[in-house]
Design a protein around this motif. Structure first.
Motif, PDB file in Angstrom:
ATOM      1  N   UNK A 572      -1.576  -0.260  15.520  1.00  0.00           N
ATOM      2  CA  UNK A 572      -1.571   0.678  16.651  1.00  0.00           C
ATOM      3  C   UNK A 572      -2.577   0.319  17.735  1.00  0.00           C
ATOM      4  N   UNK A 573      -3.669  -0.376  17.352  1.00  0.00           N
ATOM      5  CA  UNK A 573      -4.667  -0.794  18.330  1.00  0.00           C
ATOM      6  C   UNK A 573      -5.389  -2.019  17.792  1.00  0.00           C
ATOM      7  N   UNK A 574      -6.246  -2.634  18.622  1.00  0.00           N
ATOM      8  CA  UNK A 574      -6.953  -3.837  18.206  1.00  0.00           C
ATOM      9  C   UNK A 574      -7.921  -3.571  17.066  1.00  0.00           C
ATOM     10  N   UNK A 575      -8.319  -2.313  16.873  1.00  0.00           N
ATOM     11  CA  UNK A 575      -9.275  -1.981  15.822  1.00  0.00           C
ATOM     12  C   UNK A 575      -8.647  -1.227  14.666  1.00  0.00           C
ATOM     13  N   UNK A 576      -7.306  -1.148  14.641  1.00  0.00           N
ATOM     14  CA  UNK A 576      -6.632  -0.313  13.646  1.00  0.00           C
ATOM     15  C   UNK A 576      -5.440  -1.036  13.039  1.00  0.00           C
ATOM     16  N   UNK A 577      -5.324  -0.915  11.713  1.00  0.00           N
ATOM     17  CA  UNK A 577      -4.125  -1.336  11.000  1.00  0.00           C
ATOM     18  C   UNK A 577      -3.552  -0.121  10.277  1.00  0.00           C
ATOM     19  N   UNK A 578      -2.242   0.023  10.329  1.00  0.00           N
ATOM     20  CA  UNK A 578      -1.571   1.112   9.626  1.00  0.00           C
ATOM     21  C   UNK A 578      -0.710   0.527   8.516  1.00  0.00           C
ATOM     22  N   UNK A 579      -0.905   1.021   7.296  1.00  0.00           N
ATOM     23  CA  UNK A 579      -0.109   0.587   6.150  1.00  0.00           C
ATOM     24  C   UNK A 579       0.819   1.725   5.761  1.00  0.00           C
ATOM     25  N   UNK A 580       2.127   1.483   5.800  1.00  0.00           N
ATOM     26  CA  UNK A 580       3.118   2.486   5.408  1.00  0.00           C
ATOM     27  C   UNK A 580       3.722   2.082   4.078  1.00  0.00           C
ATOM     28  N   UNK A 581       3.511   2.930   3.056  1.00  0.00           N
ATOM     29  CA  UNK A 581       3.939   2.611   1.690  1.00  0.00           C
ATOM     30  C   UNK A 581       5.033   3.592   1.270  1.00  0.00           C
ATOM     31  N   UNK A 582       6.151   3.055   0.827  1.00  0.00           N
ATOM     32  CA  UNK A 582       7.257   3.875   0.326  1.00  0.00           C
ATOM     33  C   UNK A 582       7.610   3.420  -1.086  1.00  0.00           C
ATOM     34  N   UNK A 583       7.921   4.397  -1.958  1.00  0.00           N
ATOM     35  CA  UNK A 583       8.172   4.088  -3.363  1.00  0.00           C
ATOM     36  C   UNK A 583       9.393   4.838  -3.867  1.00  0.00           C
ATOM     37  N   UNK A 584      10.133   4.225  -4.788  1.00  0.00           N
ATOM     38  CA  UNK A 584      11.273   4.927  -5.390  1.00  0.00           C
ATOM     39  C   UNK A 584      10.864   5.935  -6.450  1.00  0.00           C
ATOM     40  N   UNK A 585       9.577   5.926  -6.841  1.00  0.00           N
ATOM     41  CA  UNK A 585       9.115   6.823  -7.900  1.00  0.00           C
ATOM     42  C   UNK A 585       7.733   7.355  -7.552  1.00  0.00           C
ATOM     43  N   UNK A 586       7.395   8.486  -8.145  1.00  0.00           N
ATOM     44  CA  UNK A 586       6.081   9.087  -7.910  1.00  0.00           C
ATOM     45  C   UNK A 586       5.025   8.354  -8.731  1.00  0.00           C
ATOM     46  N   UNK A 587       3.824   8.353  -8.221  1.00  0.00           N
ATOM     47  CA  UNK A 587       2.723   7.724  -8.945  1.00  0.00           C
ATOM     48  C   UNK A 587       1.623   7.291  -8.011  1.00  0.00           C
ATOM     49  N   UNK A 588       0.852   6.299  -8.450  1.00  0.00           N
ATOM     50  CA  UNK A 588      -0.241   5.742  -7.658  1.00  0.00           C
ATOM     51  C   UNK A 588       0.124   4.314  -7.285  1.00  0.00           C
ATOM     52  N   UNK A 589       0.310   4.071  -6.004  1.00  0.00           N
ATOM     53  CA  UNK A 589       0.652   2.734  -5.535  1.00  0.00           C
ATOM     54  C   UNK A 589      -0.628   1.924  -5.364  1.00  0.00           C
ATOM     55  N   UNK A 590      -0.695   0.804  -6.050  1.00  0.00           N
ATOM     56  CA  UNK A 590      -1.816  -0.118  -5.899  1.00  0.00           C
ATOM     57  C   UNK A 590      -1.476  -1.083  -4.774  1.00  0.00           C
ATOM     58  N   UNK A 591      -2.247  -0.997  -3.689  1.00  0.00           N
ATOM     59  CA  UNK A 591      -1.946  -1.744  -2.466  1.00  0.00           C
ATOM     60  C   UNK A 591      -2.937  -2.895  -2.319  1.00  0.00           C
ATOM     61  N   UNK A 592      -2.411  -4.108  -2.187  1.00  0.00           N
ATOM     62  CA  UNK A 592      -3.244  -5.296  -1.964  1.00  0.00           C
ATOM     63  C   UNK A 592      -3.040  -5.761  -0.536  1.00  0.00           C
ATOM     64  N   UNK A 593      -4.122  -5.825   0.220  1.00  0.00           N
ATOM     65  CA  UNK A 593      -4.064  -6.207   1.628  1.00  0.00           C
ATOM     66  C   UNK A 593      -4.763  -7.554   1.791  1.00  0.00           C
ATOM     67  N   UNK A 594      -4.071  -8.494   2.389  1.00  0.00           N
ATOM     68  CA  UNK A 594      -4.655  -9.800   2.720  1.00  0.00           C
ATOM     69  C   UNK A 594      -4.820  -9.869   4.228  1.00  0.00           C
ATOM     70  N   UNK A 595      -6.060  -9.874   4.677  1.00  0.00           N
ATOM     71  CA  UNK A 595      -6.342  -9.876   6.115  1.00  0.00           C
ATOM     72  C   UNK A 595      -6.448 -11.305   6.636  1.00  0.00           C
ATOM     73  N   UNK A 596      -5.956 -11.484   7.830  1.00  0.00           N
ATOM     74  CA  UNK A 596      -5.959 -12.801   8.455  1.00  0.00           C
ATOM     75  C   UNK A 596      -7.067 -12.858   9.500  1.00  0.00           C
ATOM     76  N   UNK A 597      -7.944 -13.872   9.413  1.00  0.00           N
ATOM     77  CA  UNK A 597      -8.973 -14.007  10.443  1.00  0.00           C
ATOM     78  C   UNK A 597      -8.339 -14.479  11.765  1.00  0.00           C
ATOM     79  N   UNK A 598      -9.048 -14.263  12.896  1.00  0.00           N
ATOM     80  CA  UNK A 598     -10.416 -13.739  12.935  1.00  0.00           C
ATOM     81  C   UNK A 598     -10.433 -12.212  12.938  1.00  0.00           C
ATOM     82  N   UNK A 599     -11.403 -11.634  12.263  1.00  0.00           N
ATOM     83  CA  UNK A 599     -11.644 -10.199  12.350  1.00  0.00           C
ATOM     84  C   UNK A 599     -13.153  -9.971  12.356  1.00  0.00           C
TER      85      UNK A 599
END
Length: 695
Positions: A572-599
């Motif tokens: 949404x902006x140069x300082x913001x990343x939005x992660x949208x997670x959708x699942x077929x089942x209820x529970x706790x989604x373990x999200x792994x994010x790999x960021x690309x430099x430069x940051x």
């Protein structure tokens, strides 16, 4: 003869103050016997953890880490050992230290007010304690205003940190007088340095300001005698290094490296982003942010900080102009600067919190009387000259006696109320205080589990790991497998990885966590340390609980994720990343994010996560600054996202200072939800577990 009379009166005054403080401590001990907190989040267990290790002579930095500092905890050891090294003894030691510190600080404050006659100092100190810790809090409570002064040790012993300069004050006064009178720069400076060295290890936020304030105090006292000042400062520095080095080498068994890294790198580096709140205005990134300390403060504590700062600056000016006494004027500058530093350092190095400003409260409100002594004396002399000594003495005596009786009466009434209304009818020798029959059954179940571990030959440091150390650890005879004790103190990448490895590699027989329905802070600790909780979900299964803790034991097999989820990244902006997670089942989604430099990296590029999920939509008591929390600014980020079928959970990552966050990709896998509310009580759950032939 008059000198002997004055000395005798002073001695009787000290005995009166000591006797009153002892009575208050005795009644508070009685309250603790029947109403000791069992909340493992409130800080009592972290005090016990450090004291227990110090009492056993364990190696600081390797066998354990002390988040609370070194000499501050060592000062509690005599009471802790005297009362049996129990949790009760630990909390009592903290209470005794805070009460003694409050009385000592009150007397020191009165000493700084020169207008108070020496023979009346103990009486004025007693009245001061009564006003700040008993009478005024009742008035403030009636007015709906939070009163900062308290005998409660609180979380991390904050009041005790603020009392450090008052403990050092008598040494400063005696030694500076000696240097000024006899010119004994080397012996005076060295002796003061030895005291400062011990104080330097009190705690980070108190020890460092103490050292700086002592240097400032010496400059104020000796600035007109430059050679004497130079020799005194040189000896002072040598003494400080010698004392601090000797103590540190003794408690670390000659290996200070691990403690130094934990204390000055891991804690200093991580507490900035780890602890709540996470608003931009709660972090000091430049001098322009300093006013936010007042913006987020409370009325009385912020006012005291402002007043004390102005008074210390005025006191420095007066001392430089030679318009205040060399020793007393310099002593006020030293104490005031040290107290201010103790309030500001943790807010500059960590996060802004109104509770830190409270350290300045008592001295801040009395500071105008200290720097305005000429005017005070001018007003007081006519009154004292015209007053009848007999009537004045009677009035003072009545006031002092009334204050003392009121304090004792309030404490006695509190104890009587607790004792009469308590439902804690079972004394537990392991904890040192009474508990409810239900909690006694929990403790008995944990001891039964410990007997099974004994039979299996499971070492004490491989039995149970606790997210927050609790009385259950004590009952089970556990030595924490983690040197930091609780997960909240696993600061630094290596410490977090080591804590996680204990469950990831199934090294411990059991784990306790906070029950989600006990405290909203469970949601924060789970999100901020998801790598640990993911490993826990994979390798352990919950079998029982009590009101506060959930007990997990090793699962027979590793529990895999139940489903894959989709994860989309947008910016949404140069300082913001939005992660949208959708699942077929209820529970706790373990999200792994790999960021690309430069940051952006560095202190100002602190990362926060704001969650919008089915969990955050629920109306419940949560952590401060909910639903936002902080995470480490790293290339690989592990997050958790509560999900349900048919909805999308959004995690918004944002850089604190608005700098570049970079780009990234993410994947997500869903773990089945765990219903901890349906678990049996500890006695029943442990009985079932042992009946199955475990562990």
């Amino acid at each position: 003869m008059p000198d002997r009379l004055r000395a005798g009166a002073a001695a009787r005054g000290w005995w009166a103050l000591a006797g009153l403080a002892a009575m208050i401590c005795a009644f508070r001990a009685g309250v603790l016997l029947y109403d000791h907190s069992l909340n493992s989040i409130d800080g009592a267990l972290q005090t016990w953890f450090a004291l227990d290790h110090f009492a056993d002579g364990d190696q600081l930095g390797t066998a354990f880490q002390s988040y609370l500092g070194i000499t501050m905890v060592l000062a509690l050891l005599p009471v802790f050992l005297l009362f049996g090294q129990t949790l009760f003894a630990s909390t009592l030691a903290a209470n005794v230290a805070v009460i003694a510190g409050a009385f000592g600080a009150a007397y020191a404050t009165i000493w700084l007010i020169r207008a108070v006659p020496p023979r009346a100092r103990w009486q004025a100190a007693l009245v001061l304690v009564f006003w700040f810790y008993y009478a005024a809090p009742l008035v403030a409570e009636g007015a709906g205003i939070r009163w900062p002064a308290t005998f409660d040790p609180g979380v991390s012993l904050r009041p005790l940190r603020g009392f450090l300069p008052f403990i050092v004050l008598p040494f400063f006064v005696v030694l500076v007088r000696r240097v000024l009178r006899d010119g004994r720069a080397l012996s005076g400076g060295l002796s003061l340095g030895l005291v400062a060295g011990a104080g330097l290890l009190w705690s980070n936020d108190a020890g460092i300001p103490l050292f700086i304030a002592l240097v400032l105090g010496l400059v104020m006292a000796l600035h007109r005698r430059i050679t004497l000042l130079a020799w005194t400062l040189a000896a002072f520095g040598i003494g400080t290094m010698a004392a601090a080095g000797a103590i540190l080498l003794a408690v670390t068994h000659g290996a200070p490296g691990p403690w130094l890294q934990y204390n000055f790198r891991d804690v200093a580096g991580d507490q900035f982003w780890f602890f709540a709140p996470w608003e931009r205005s709660t972090r000091i990134l430049s001098p322009a942010d300093l006013p936010n300390i007042l913006r987020h403060g409370e009325l009385l504590s912020s006012a005291s900080l402002i007043v004390l700062t102005l008074c210390v600056l005025w006191g420095m000016l007066q001392r430089m102009r030679g318009r205040s006494a060399p020793v007393r004027g310099s002593a006020f500058v030293f104490v005031g600067a040290s107290v201010i530093g103790t309030a500001l350092i943790p807010q500059i190095g960590g996060h802004i919190g109104a509770e830190y400003n409270a350290i300045t409260f008592v001295l801040g409100l009395c500071a105008p009387l200290i720097i305005g002594q000429r005017m005070l004396l001018r007003w007081a002399k006519p009154v004292l000259r015209n007053a009848s000594p007999a009537k004045t003495g009677m009035a003072v005596g009545v006031a002092v006696a009334g204050a003392a009786l009121a304090m004792v009466g309030i404490e006695a009434a509190r104890f009587a109320t607790v004792w009469a209304d308590t439902d804690r009818t079972t004394y537990d020798a392991g904890l040192g205080f009474h508990v409810t029959p239900e909690y006694a059954a929990d403790l008995a179940a944990m001891r039964q589990l410990a007997q099974a571990w004994d039979a299996q030959g499971i070492a004490q440091d491989r039995r149970m790991l606790s997210v927050y150390t609790s009385p259950l650890d004590i009952a089970a005879g556990v030595e924490s497998p983690a040197s930091v004790g609780s997960l909240i103190h696993a600061l630094g990448a290596d410490n977090r990885a080591n804590f996680t490895a204990l469950v990831g590699e199934r090294k411990v027989a059991a784990v306790t966590t906070i029950a989600p329905d006990y405290s909203g802070w469970e949601g924060w600790i789970r999100r901020a340390n998801w790598s640990f909780f993911r490993a826990l979900h994979e390798n352990y299964t919950p079998i029982a609980r009590n009101d506060q803790q959930v007990l997990w034991v090793r699962a027979e097999t590793v529990t895999p994720p139940t489903a894959a989820a989709t994860c989309r990244v947008s910016a949404p902006s140069r300082s913001t990343l939005a992660l949208d997670i959708a699942s077929p089942a209820a529970g706790l989604a373990s999200v792994s994010v790999t960021r690309q430099p430069p940051f952006a990296t560095g202190r100002s590029a602190m990362l926060t996560v704001t969650e919008a999920s089915p969990d955050t939509a629920a109306k419940a008591d949560r952590w401060a600054d909910f639903p936002r929390y902080g995470i480490g600014n790293t290339a690989l980020v592990s997050l958790v996202a509560p999900v349900t079928a048919g909805t999308t959970t959004r995690l918004t990552l944002e850089v604190l200072d608005g700098s570049d966050i970079g780009t990234g990709t993410c994947t997500a896998q869903v773990y089945a939800p765990v219903d901890t509310a349906a678990l049996p009580r500890l006695p029943e759950g442990i009985d079932r577990y042992l009946a199955q032939g475990a562990p």
